[in-house]
Structure formats: structure tokens, C-alpha cells
Design a protein around this motif. Structure first.
Motif, mmCIF file in Angstrom:
data_model
loop_
_atom_site.group_PDB
_atom_site.id
_atom_site.type_symbol
_atom_site.label_atom_id
_atom_site.label_comp_id
_atom_site.label_asym_id
_atom_site.label_seq_id
_atom_site.Cartn_x
_atom_site.Cartn_y
_atom_site.Cartn_z
ATOM 1 N N PHE A 22 -0.768 -12.847 0.870
ATOM 2 C CA PHE A 22 -1.549 -13.251 2.247
ATOM 3 C C PHE A 22 -2.660 -13.663 1.995
ATOM 4 O O PHE A 22 -3.341 -13.710 0.861
ATOM 5 C CB PHE A 22 -1.643 -11.857 3.240
ATOM 6 C CG PHE A 22 -2.140 -10.594 2.551
ATOM 7 C CD1 PHE A 22 -3.409 -10.251 2.542
ATOM 8 C CD2 PHE A 22 -1.422 -9.617 1.864
ATOM 9 C CE1 PHE A 22 -3.948 -9.272 2.092
ATOM 10 C CE2 PHE A 22 -1.795 -8.720 1.616
ATOM 11 C CZ PHE A 22 -3.019 -8.268 1.733
ATOM 12 N N THR A 23 -3.454 -13.956 3.001
ATOM 13 C CA THR A 23 -4.867 -14.252 2.862
ATOM 14 C C THR A 23 -5.876 -13.553 3.898
ATOM 15 O O THR A 23 -5.424 -13.081 4.812
ATOM 16 C CB THR A 23 -5.299 -15.766 3.110
ATOM 17 O OG1 THR A 23 -4.924 -16.163 4.521
ATOM 18 C CG2 THR A 23 -4.425 -16.875 2.141
ATOM 19 N N ILE A 38 5.826 -3.124 5.074
ATOM 20 C CA ILE A 38 4.255 -3.288 5.266
ATOM 21 C C ILE A 38 4.088 -4.355 6.188
ATOM 22 O O ILE A 38 3.126 -4.307 7.255
ATOM 23 C CB ILE A 38 3.658 -3.590 3.856
ATOM 24 C CG1 ILE A 38 4.075 -2.260 2.934
ATOM 25 C CG2 ILE A 38 2.030 -3.896 4.193
ATOM 26 C CD1 ILE A 38 3.327 -1.090 3.588
ATOM 27 N N ARG A 39 4.703 -5.708 5.873
ATOM 28 C CA ARG A 39 4.400 -7.115 6.469
ATOM 29 C C ARG A 39 4.640 -6.739 8.032
ATOM 30 O O ARG A 39 3.932 -7.134 9.223
ATOM 31 C CB ARG A 39 4.967 -7.991 6.128
ATOM 32 C CG ARG A 39 4.774 -9.397 6.883
ATOM 33 C CD ARG A 39 5.506 -10.593 5.991
ATOM 34 N NE ARG A 39 5.236 -11.822 6.874
ATOM 35 C CZ ARG A 39 5.474 -12.904 6.349
ATOM 36 N NH1 ARG A 39 6.254 -13.250 5.079
ATOM 37 N NH2 ARG A 39 5.093 -14.103 6.955
ATOM 38 N N ILE A 58 -6.343 -11.865 8.791
ATOM 39 C CA ILE A 58 -5.308 -11.949 7.993
ATOM 40 C C ILE A 58 -4.139 -12.752 8.348
ATOM 41 O O ILE A 58 -3.823 -12.698 9.464
ATOM 42 C CB ILE A 58 -4.502 -10.312 7.591
ATOM 43 C CG1 ILE A 58 -3.802 -10.174 6.563
ATOM 44 C CG2 ILE A 58 -3.966 -9.865 8.935
ATOM 45 C CD1 ILE A 58 -3.621 -8.974 6.014
ATOM 46 N N GLU A 59 -3.641 -13.442 7.102
ATOM 47 C CA GLU A 59 -2.539 -14.189 7.530
ATOM 48 C C GLU A 59 -1.425 -14.201 6.553
ATOM 49 O O GLU A 59 -1.766 -14.285 5.391
ATOM 50 C CB GLU A 59 -2.851 -15.691 7.556
ATOM 51 C CG GLU A 59 -1.665 -16.573 7.740
ATOM 52 C CD GLU A 59 -1.898 -18.044 7.799
ATOM 53 O OE1 GLU A 59 -1.106 -19.150 7.934
ATOM 54 O OE2 GLU A 59 -3.250 -18.470 7.478
ATOM 55 N N PHE A 60 -0.197 -13.650 6.756
ATOM 56 C CA PHE A 60 0.816 -13.150 5.780
ATOM 57 C C PHE A 60 1.404 -14.522 5.345
ATOM 58 O O PHE A 60 1.606 -15.431 6.407
ATOM 59 C CB PHE A 60 1.719 -12.384 6.167
ATOM 60 C CG PHE A 60 1.296 -10.749 6.280
ATOM 61 C CD1 PHE A 60 1.127 -10.005 5.138
ATOM 62 C CD2 PHE A 60 0.544 -10.197 7.591
ATOM 63 C CE1 PHE A 60 0.427 -8.776 5.408
ATOM 64 C CE2 PHE A 60 0.069 -9.211 7.763
ATOM 65 C CZ PHE A 60 0.011 -8.346 6.553
ATOM 66 N N LEU A 76 -5.632 -4.812 3.304
ATOM 67 C CA LEU A 76 -5.365 -4.903 4.329
ATOM 68 C C LEU A 76 -6.472 -4.909 5.549
ATOM 69 O O LEU A 76 -7.575 -4.535 5.436
ATOM 70 C CB LEU A 76 -4.255 -3.998 4.798
ATOM 71 C CG LEU A 76 -2.973 -3.999 3.946
ATOM 72 C CD1 LEU A 76 -2.027 -2.891 4.323
ATOM 73 C CD2 LEU A 76 -2.079 -5.137 4.044
ATOM 74 N N ARG A 77 -5.847 -5.712 6.715
ATOM 75 C CA ARG A 77 -6.925 -5.635 7.790
ATOM 76 C C ARG A 77 -6.927 -4.456 8.440
ATOM 77 O O ARG A 77 -6.167 -3.886 8.850
ATOM 78 C CB ARG A 77 -6.525 -6.783 8.821
ATOM 79 C CG ARG A 77 -7.621 -6.942 9.832
ATOM 80 C CD ARG A 77 -7.268 -8.059 10.831
ATOM 81 N NE ARG A 77 -8.304 -8.316 11.723
ATOM 82 C CZ ARG A 77 -8.119 -7.702 13.032
ATOM 83 N NH1 ARG A 77 -7.171 -7.033 13.522
ATOM 84 N NH2 ARG A 77 -9.003 -7.845 13.785
ATOM 85 N N GLY A 78 -8.299 -3.792 8.392
ATOM 86 C CA GLY A 78 -8.590 -2.741 9.250
ATOM 87 C C GLY A 78 -9.292 -1.688 8.675
ATOM 88 O O GLY A 78 -9.581 -2.016 7.312
#
Length: 541
Positions: free
Chosen positions: A480-481, A309-310, A468-470, A361-363
Motif C-alpha cells: 500500500f501507499t 488486515i486489508r 492510505i491506498e491498498f 497502517l493509518r490510525g
């Protein structure tokens, strides 16, 4: 801030497979009035839009993905008036309507193809991709069909081969012919004028082929389990350089976007399946002059590790620029997620945590009907299959019917889907206990978890629009943030059946989650993630 014309950024799109949603006239097949009848249920989920799989006039050899009239409704689904009522009902409930556009190929019963195959010099002779046989009568090149075997089919009328990337009853249209492109764009505009809000573009990277018909090279390494790879299908052994994802595709997508820009608030999401899917997603969505969003098959594999995923997220983030992704962990073409990722164990808990991960998640997000109930794959016998893909590759591959069985609305013999004794696919008895009627009254159900988390996503713009920041991952844990307009939410996910404990290095304050969602917590300076749980927390400072 997002402007009103960018509602699709961060939107949650609910995919409806009409044949299996709700049968309003009791002929055993779901229909458009059936969807309208259940619009209140869809609205109760808290989604932004629906995506309707094909309902166009079709001989149904690939269940609507073989179109014989791009501007007609197949009688089994209703008529254009029924479609207009569906759109009006959706809009009344604040839901956008997106429809599947199958532009790469038509049915071999489409009038365009009937004329094209009739001679070498008719008005539509080059509307499809025709090629002479090699001197020894063999196919023009080594291109293969996704559904198995050569991508060329001999036609005795023209004494030529035609190209079909899928079934031989789905001939590929010739996008190198400007008249074809014009005609297809006219069909797109037909639906725009009827009030649709967007399109899901089937096989969006297949439109153009190499005009020289050069052979595809072999793939240097074929790894089973990687994206789109099954060793029982020879399609996996080629590097598909010449039969899809051609550079000419970009200009067509720009023309399509120019058309949609004339209809404010509309959008597109393209399906991209290729060896370089993430790179293609970036190329197709950058610059705000092509597709609005794309999704790939990268999360539709059997790899559910948080490492995968990451890696997938960071790869697309690194190359996306101003483009936009759309993610899905299930659809009408793949095994249902709790079976594919969860092996049918701890299905309620896993359904919830996979959903929470996806929606964090972003998206933008596509949710496939039945995921909100935690439905597993239906186990069908060979005799019950209707999917030609599954029939061709049985028993190594059981096809797509197992994820397409009718939605169970009630815990009764026909699931409340129909009163017909012969539904088009069997009602899965193993799913009846998960029926909507059963879950509505259970505050801890998967259905309530979906509704609750979708409300959380809407209430926190960081989850819908934020960067997003993992921070950390192992095979089962991901942190993540998400940051937006000065606010930051910390997300920690545990997809294992074990407790996970680690230090709180960001000084976070947990958000209170509804009881249907398994929540982590902070104990002093320690974050605790119980099995199959998620922690959402505000980052202090």
C-alpha cells in the motif's frame, strides 16, 4: 497540518498493566511508583502516551475493572500523591498520560450499589438496572453475560434481579438515569483536573440498555474464529441488539466530548466490541463531537492473514468519514500476538514484522507492554490461574493470565520485577531470555526494532498522518501507499518465511532501515521481500 490539540492523531500509546509492570515495594504486585521508576525506559521506546489499566480502589475480583471508588487509588498501587508524581514524570519525559475509565459498571462494593440494593425507595434505588423476576421466578429476559451464563443476578434484599454484562460482582450502572451520568462525568473531571491527558473507555458501547428489556434474537450464523466468537461461550449465539450499542449512547458520548473540550489537548479512545464494530467505530468518531478515536477487536482475532488486515482497513476507511481509528494487535484481554498469530515459531522475526505492519497502517496505535520484547503467551497451569474468566472456561479457554504475567526486566529467577517470592502471577521462565537486560545489548533484538521503527514513524509524517491506498495482497503479502502533503511512501510487507518477488510498478527508491529491521530491497525493476521483511520506499514522480 495537525494542530497541537490533535496530538492523538497517529499517536502511539503504550499500554501499561500496572500489576505486572514493576514492583517497587516488593509485595509481589506492580504499582504506580514502579511505573514512575521505569518512565525513562518507556520514553526510550519513542511512544507518545501511556495508557494505564485501572489502578482505582477495588476488591480486585476482576483486577481493577470492578471499581469501588472512581476517585481513589487502591493501596496496592500507592496513593494519589504517587499518581501525581507519575503524571509529572511522564510529562517531564514528553509523554501523555491516559487512564482507563470503567463507566459501564462498578463493583458491587461501590457505595452507590450498596445503597441501591438496600431498598426500592432509597436515593440510589434506580442507579443500577433492576428488574422483577418473571412469574415463574426466572430471569427477566435472555441477555447473557460475556463471562458466561445469564446477565442477571438475583438479589435477596430487593428481591429483584440486577443486570451485569460481566461478572455478577460488576453490576451495570443505569445510564438512563441523568443523576448517574452526572455523577460519572464528575469522576471523569476529577482526573482531568489532576492533569491526565485522556481516557481509554472500557466497553464504550455497553453504556445503555434497551429500557423495554427486549430479548436478543439468535445470531443467524455462528462462525468460530470470527470476532469475539468462541463456541464454548453461549454469548456468541446471540445478536446483541438490545443489551449494548444502543442509539442513546451517542448523546452520552457527545456530553463526554463537551467536557473534554473544556480541557485542551485531551483525548479519548473507546473500546468497541460488537457484531458491527467497524460501523460503530465510524459512528462514534465522526463529526468531532463524540469520541476522538475507537478501536475494535478486529485485529485481536486469530486471523493474521493480509486479506483480513486489508478488508478490515478498507471497511473502516469506507465508512469513517472524518472519524479516526486506533489499532491494536494485543492487549491485556487476548493471547499475546506472537503466540496467537505466530504459533510461537520464528518469534523474533514475526514480532518485528507484525509491529512494522501495525505501525505502517493509518490510525493511532496501542502497543501492549511486552510486545516490544516479543513475549509469547505464558503457559500456566489451572492452579496458577487467578482470572475468573479463565477459571470458568478452563480448559477450552485458558483465560487472560497468560498475557498478564510480569514483565521480565532481568534474566534472573524473579525477572527483576520483584524481590517477593510470591508475585501475583508467576514469572514466566520461558520469557527470561527475552528480558530487557538481554535485549538492550543486542542490536538485532525485538526491542531495538521497536525503537527504530517508532523513530521512523515519527520522522515520516506520511506514516503518522497520511492517507492510505491498498495496492495488492494475498494471504501473507500486503502492499500500500501512505500519502501526505505531496509525499508518498510505498510499503510492502512479507509475513511469510519465503522470499517474495514482484515487479516495481511505481518506480520507488528504498529508504534505509536500521539493522534491527528485516528490510526488503529493489533489484533493478524488481522488488524483493526476504522472509518476514518490510520495504519502505519513496515513490518517484
Amino acid at each position: 497540518m495537525m494542530n497541537n490539540q490533535e496530538w492523538w492523531r497517529g499517536a502511539v500509546i503504550y499500554q501499561v498493566y500496572p500489576r505486572s509492570f514493576f514492583d517497587s515495594n516488593n509485595d509481589g504486585i506492580g504499582d504506580l511508583p514502579g511505573i514512575t521508576a521505569k518512565m525513562g525506559y518507556i520514553a526510550s521506546l519513542g511512544v507518545d502516551a501511556i495508557w494505564l489499566s485501572p489502578f482505582f480502589t477495588s476488591p480486585m475480583k476482576d483486577f481493577g475493572y470492578d471499581v469501588s471508588d472512581y476517585c481513589g487509588v487502591d493501596p496496592i498501587f500507592g496513593n494519589l500523591t504517587d499518581f501525581d508524581k507519575l503524571v509529572a514524570s511522564a510529562h517531564h519525559h514528553g509523554i501523555k498520560v491516559m487512564i482507563d475509565q470503567v463507566l459501564n459498571h462498578s463493583s458491587d462494593q461501590h457505595p452507590w450499589f450498596v445503597e441501591s440494593r438496600s431498598s426500592h425507595d432509597n436515593n440510589k434505588a434506580d442507579w443500577y438496572i433492576w428488574a422483577d423476576a418473571n412469574p415463574d421466578g426466572t430471569v427477566p429476559n435472555n441477555w447473557l453475560s460475556v463471562f458466561g451464563g445469564p446477565a442477571w443476578h438475583w438479589d435477596s434484599r430487593r428481591r429483584q434481579y440486577y443486570l451485569h454484562n460481566f461478572l455478577d460482582s460488576q453490576p451495570d450502572l443505569n445510564f438512563h438515569n441523568p443523576a448517574v451520568v452526572n455523577a460519572l462525568l464528575e469522576t471523569v473531571e476529577f482526573w482531568l483536573k489532576r492533569g491526565v491527558d485522556g481516557f481509554r473507555l472500557d466497553t464504550a458501547n455497553y453504556y445503555y440498555h434497551d429500557v423495554e428489556l427486549r430479548n436478543n434474537p439468535p445470531k443467524e450464523e455462528v462462525v468460530e474464529g470470527s470476532i469475539g466468537v468462541r463456541l464454548d461461550n453461549p454469548y456468541a449465539y446471540q445478536l446483541h441488539l438490545y443489551d449494548k450499542s444502543r442509539p442513546e449512547n451517542i448523546a452520552f458520548l457527545q456530553r463526554l466530548r463537551h467536557l473534554l473540550d473544556q480541557y485542551p489537548d485531551t483525548t479519548t479512545v473507546g473500546e468497541v466490541g460488537c457484531d458491527f464494530a467497524l460501523e460503530t467505530m465510524a459512528a462514534y468518531t465522526q463529526g468531532k463531537d463524540k469520541l476522538h478515536m475507537c478501536y475494535s477487536f478486529d485485529l485481536l482475532t486469530h486471523d493474521s492473514s493480509m486479506t483480513h488486515i486489508r478488508n478490515t482497513m478498507e471497511t473502516i476507511e469506507a465508512g469513517l468519514g472524518d472519524g479516526w481509528p486506533c489499532w491494536s494487535i494485543g492487549n491485556h484481554d487476548v493471547e499475546r500476538v506472537v503466540t496467537r498469530w505466530g504459533n510461537n515459531h520464528d518469534t523474533v522475526a514475526k514480532s518485528k514484522i507484525y509491529m512494522a505492519m501495525l505501525l505502517s497502517l493509518r490510525g493511532s496505535v496501542c502497543l501492549y507492554q511486552g510486545e516490544e520484547l516479543g513475549l509469547p503467551e505464558a503457559d500456566l497451569t489451572f492452579e496458577q490461574l487467578v482470572d475468573p474468566f479463565g477459571i470458568n472456561f478452563w480448559p477450552e479457554f485458558k483465560g487472560r493470565d497468560g498475557c498478564r504475567t510480569p514483565i521480565p526486566w532481568k534474566n534472573e529467577s524473579l525477572g527483576g520485577f520483584t524481590q517477593s517470592d510470591e508475585p501475583w502471577l508467576p514469572i514466566s521462565e520461558s520469557q527470561l531470555a527475552m528480558a530487557v537486560s538481554e535485549q538492550e545489548g543486542n542490536r538485532h533484538s525485538v526491542l531495538h526494532a521497536y525503537r527504530d521503527f517508532l523513530h521512523i514513524r515519527r520522522s515520516h509524517p506520511e506514516l503518522r498522518h497520511g492517507d492510505i491506498e491498498f495496492l495488492y495482497n494475498d494471504e501473507t503479502t500486503l502492499t500500500f501507499t501512505r500519502s501526505y502533503e505531496g509525499k508518498r511512501i510505498y510499503v510492502a510487507i512479507n509475513t511469510s518465511g519465503q522470499d517474495i518477488i514482484f515487479p516495481d510498478e511505481l518506480n520507488v527508491s528504498p529508504l534505509t532501515l536500521p539493522e534491527a529491521i528485516h528490510s526488503g530491497y529493489v533489484d533493478g525493476n524488481t522488488i524483493v521481500l526476504p522472509p518476514f521483511s518490510i520495504l519502505l520506499a519513496s515513490v518517484n514522480g
